[in-house]
Scaffold this active site. Structure first.
Site, PDB file in Angstrom:
ATOM      1  N   LYS A   1     -22.256  56.860  97.815  1.00  0.00           N
ATOM      2  CA  LYS A   1     -21.665  58.202  97.976  1.00  0.00           C
ATOM      3  C   LYS A   1     -20.340  58.146  98.723  1.00  0.00           C
ATOM      4  O   LYS A   1     -20.138  57.283  99.591  1.00  0.00           O
ATOM      5  CB  LYS A   1     -22.629  59.082  98.798  1.00  0.00           C
ATOM      6  CG  LYS A   1     -23.412  60.125  97.971  1.00  0.00           C
ATOM      7  CD  LYS A   1     -24.371  60.924  98.858  1.00  0.00           C
ATOM      8  CE  LYS A   1     -23.649  61.732  99.928  1.00  0.00           C
ATOM      9  NZ  LYS A   1     -22.790  62.806  99.396  1.00  0.00           N
TER      10      LYS A   1
ATOM     11  N   GLY B   1      -8.926  42.909  95.366  1.00  0.00           N
ATOM     12  CA  GLY B   1      -7.548  43.372  95.510  1.00  0.00           C
ATOM     13  C   GLY B   1      -6.538  42.677  94.631  1.00  0.00           C
ATOM     14  O   GLY B   1      -5.337  42.715  94.912  1.00  0.00           O
ATOM     15  N   SER B   2      -6.965  42.053  93.528  1.00  0.00           N
ATOM     16  CA  SER B   2      -5.981  41.368  92.659  1.00  0.00           C
ATOM     17  C   SER B   2      -5.060  42.364  91.973  1.00  0.00           C
ATOM     18  O   SER B   2      -3.900  42.062  91.705  1.00  0.00           O
ATOM     19  CB  SER B   2      -6.695  40.499  91.615  1.00  0.00           C
ATOM     20  OG  SER B   2      -7.306  41.302  90.630  1.00  0.00           O
ATOM     21  N   ASN B   3      -5.553  43.576  91.702  1.00  0.00           N
ATOM     22  CA  ASN B   3      -4.669  44.594  91.101  1.00  0.00           C
ATOM     23  C   ASN B   3      -3.643  45.075  92.116  1.00  0.00           C
ATOM     24  O   ASN B   3      -2.482  45.308  91.761  1.00  0.00           O
ATOM     25  CB  ASN B   3      -5.489  45.760  90.559  1.00  0.00           C
ATOM     26  CG  ASN B   3      -6.020  45.460  89.172  1.00  0.00           C
ATOM     27  OD1 ASN B   3      -5.272  45.492  88.200  1.00  0.00           O
ATOM     28  ND2 ASN B   3      -7.292  45.142  89.091  1.00  0.00           N
TER      29      ASN B   3
ATOM     30  N   MET C   1     -14.902  51.612  94.212  1.00  0.00           N
ATOM     31  CA  MET C   1     -16.190  51.787  93.542  1.00  0.00           C
ATOM     32  C   MET C   1     -16.914  53.081  93.886  1.00  0.00           C
ATOM     33  O   MET C   1     -18.130  53.170  93.713  1.00  0.00           O
ATOM     34  CB  MET C   1     -17.097  50.583  93.850  1.00  0.00           C
ATOM     35  CG  MET C   1     -16.502  49.250  93.450  1.00  0.00           C
ATOM     36  SD  MET C   1     -15.953  49.215  91.724  1.00  0.00           S
ATOM     37  CE  MET C   1     -17.509  48.892  90.916  1.00  0.00           C
ATOM     38  N   ARG C   2     -16.184  54.060  94.397  1.00  0.00           N
ATOM     39  CA  ARG C   2     -16.855  55.337  94.684  1.00  0.00           C
ATOM     40  C   ARG C   2     -16.181  56.443  93.870  1.00  0.00           C
ATOM     41  O   ARG C   2     -14.994  56.343  93.540  1.00  0.00           O
ATOM     42  CB  ARG C   2     -16.786  55.660  96.184  1.00  0.00           C
ATOM     43  CG  ARG C   2     -17.547  54.644  97.042  1.00  0.00           C
ATOM     44  CD  ARG C   2     -17.492  54.985  98.505  1.00  0.00           C
ATOM     45  NE  ARG C   2     -17.916  53.835  99.299  1.00  0.00           N
ATOM     46  CZ  ARG C   2     -19.073  53.765  99.961  1.00  0.00           C
ATOM     47  NH1 ARG C   2     -19.905  54.799  99.938  1.00  0.00           N
ATOM     48  NH2 ARG C   2     -19.411  52.689 100.650  1.00  0.00           N
TER      49      ARG C   2
ATOM     50  N   HIS D   1      -9.160  50.647  84.508  1.00  0.00           N
ATOM     51  CA  HIS D   1     -10.544  50.403  84.067  1.00  0.00           C
ATOM     52  C   HIS D   1     -10.535  49.320  82.983  1.00  0.00           C
ATOM     53  O   HIS D   1      -9.715  49.380  82.061  1.00  0.00           O
ATOM     54  CB  HIS D   1     -11.164  51.699  83.524  1.00  0.00           C
ATOM     55  CG  HIS D   1     -12.573  51.532  83.063  1.00  0.00           C
ATOM     56  ND1 HIS D   1     -13.651  51.516  83.939  1.00  0.00           N
ATOM     57  CD2 HIS D   1     -13.089  51.337  81.832  1.00  0.00           C
ATOM     58  CE1 HIS D   1     -14.757  51.336  83.246  1.00  0.00           C
ATOM     59  NE2 HIS D   1     -14.447  51.222  81.962  1.00  0.00           N
TER      60      HIS D   1
HETATM   61  C1  GRF Z   1     -10.943  45.305  88.117  1.00  0.00           C
HETATM   62  O1  GRF Z   1     -11.459  44.552  87.040  1.00  0.00           O
HETATM   63  C2  GRF Z   1     -10.939  46.760  87.788  1.00  0.00           C
HETATM   64  O2  GRF Z   1     -10.725  47.040  86.440  1.00  0.00           O
HETATM   65  C3  GRF Z   1     -12.329  47.165  88.152  1.00  0.00           C
HETATM   66  O3  GRF Z   1     -12.671  46.415  89.299  1.00  0.00           O
HETATM   67  C4  GRF Z   1     -11.869  45.251  89.310  1.00  0.00           C
HETATM   68  C5  GRF Z   1     -11.074  45.263  90.571  1.00  0.00           C
HETATM   69  O4  GRF Z   1     -10.539  44.011  90.748  1.00  0.00           O
HETATM   70  N1  GRF Z   1     -12.362  48.574  88.420  1.00  0.00           N
HETATM   71  P1  GRF Z   1      -9.526  43.774  91.978  1.00  0.00           P
HETATM   72  O5  GRF Z   1     -10.241  44.199  93.249  1.00  0.00           O
HETATM   73  O6  GRF Z   1      -8.291  44.613  91.732  1.00  0.00           O
HETATM   74  O7  GRF Z   1      -9.257  42.301  91.918  1.00  0.00           O
END
Ligand code: GRF
Length: 195
Positions: A67, A14-16, A94-95, A113
């Site tokens: 899935k 969840g860093s984003n 991741m889905r 991405h």
């Molecule tokens: C990020 O590197 C994103 O690009 C990829 O998975 C990672 C997610 O990181 N799809 P976070 O969970 O937001 O820290």
């Protein structure tokens, strides 16, 4: 223009999402987060949301590890709508999102991405870049369509790759770029939507 309501889907750290929340707190992103959902009950992204008092929930994928069943997508769309979400941001989700969610939020699902798409789609793009020996990679924010990392590109930031980079070292620099790019692109895209 009213403040846009975001919904965030994530499977991991969840860093984003944290970068989005920090940009909102800093007054750099005119938005609010209505709900955070994860397909993993113990994902750190849920703890980060709860720490900020944001509604958080789990997406039940009926025991499937990869899935994203249609019924789960329909349930997710319902929860997002209930929370008043106008723009969905995938953040380490991741889905694969398919028709039920795409139809519920047409041109309103973004993803981050860690490569300069269309190069290195799919998993661990930072490892792909190091193994390919490229001297430059980067990060991309794109609209989500039914493909994997194939939607319209909305923004990119380049990141140099050094000869002695390990995948982990590159990923750390790519994540720093993600945390700058995602809030900026969300703000620009939201401003267009709310015109
Ligand atoms: C990020 O590197 C994103 O690009 C990829 O998975 C990672 C997610 O990181 N799809 P976070 O969970 O937001 O820290």
């Amino acid at each position: 223009m009213g403040m846009i309501t975001l919904g965030i889907l994530g499977s991991g750290a969840g860093s984003n999402m944290q970068a989005i929340l920090d940009a909102i707190d800093a007054g750099a992103l005119d938005a609010r987060v209505g709900i955070v959902l994860s397909d993993h009950p113990d994902a750190h992204i849920l703890e980060r949301a709860e720490l900020k008092g944001i509604r958080a929930g789990v997406i039940d994928c009926s025991g499937h590890s990869m899935k994203f069943p249609d019924v789960a997508q329909e349930e997710t769309a319902r929860k997002l709508r209930e929370a008043g979400v106008e723009l969905v941001c995938l953040a380490g989700f991741m889905r694969m999102v398919k028709r039920p969610l795409l139809d519920a939020f047409p041109s309103r699902i973004l993803n981050i991405h860690p490569s300069l798409l269309p190069v290195f789609p799919g998993l661990e793009a930072w490892r792909q870049a190091v193994e390919a020996g490229v001297s430059e990679s980067g990060v991309t924010v794109h609209l989500v369509d039914a493909g994997m990392d194939t939607g319209l590109i909305l923004g990119q930031e380049r990141v140099s790759v050094f000869p002695d980079d390990t995948p982990e070292m590159l990923h750390a620099r790519l994540q720093a770029a993600e945390h700058r790019l995602y809030p900026a692109v969300i703000g620009r895209y939201a401003a267009q939507l709310m015109q």
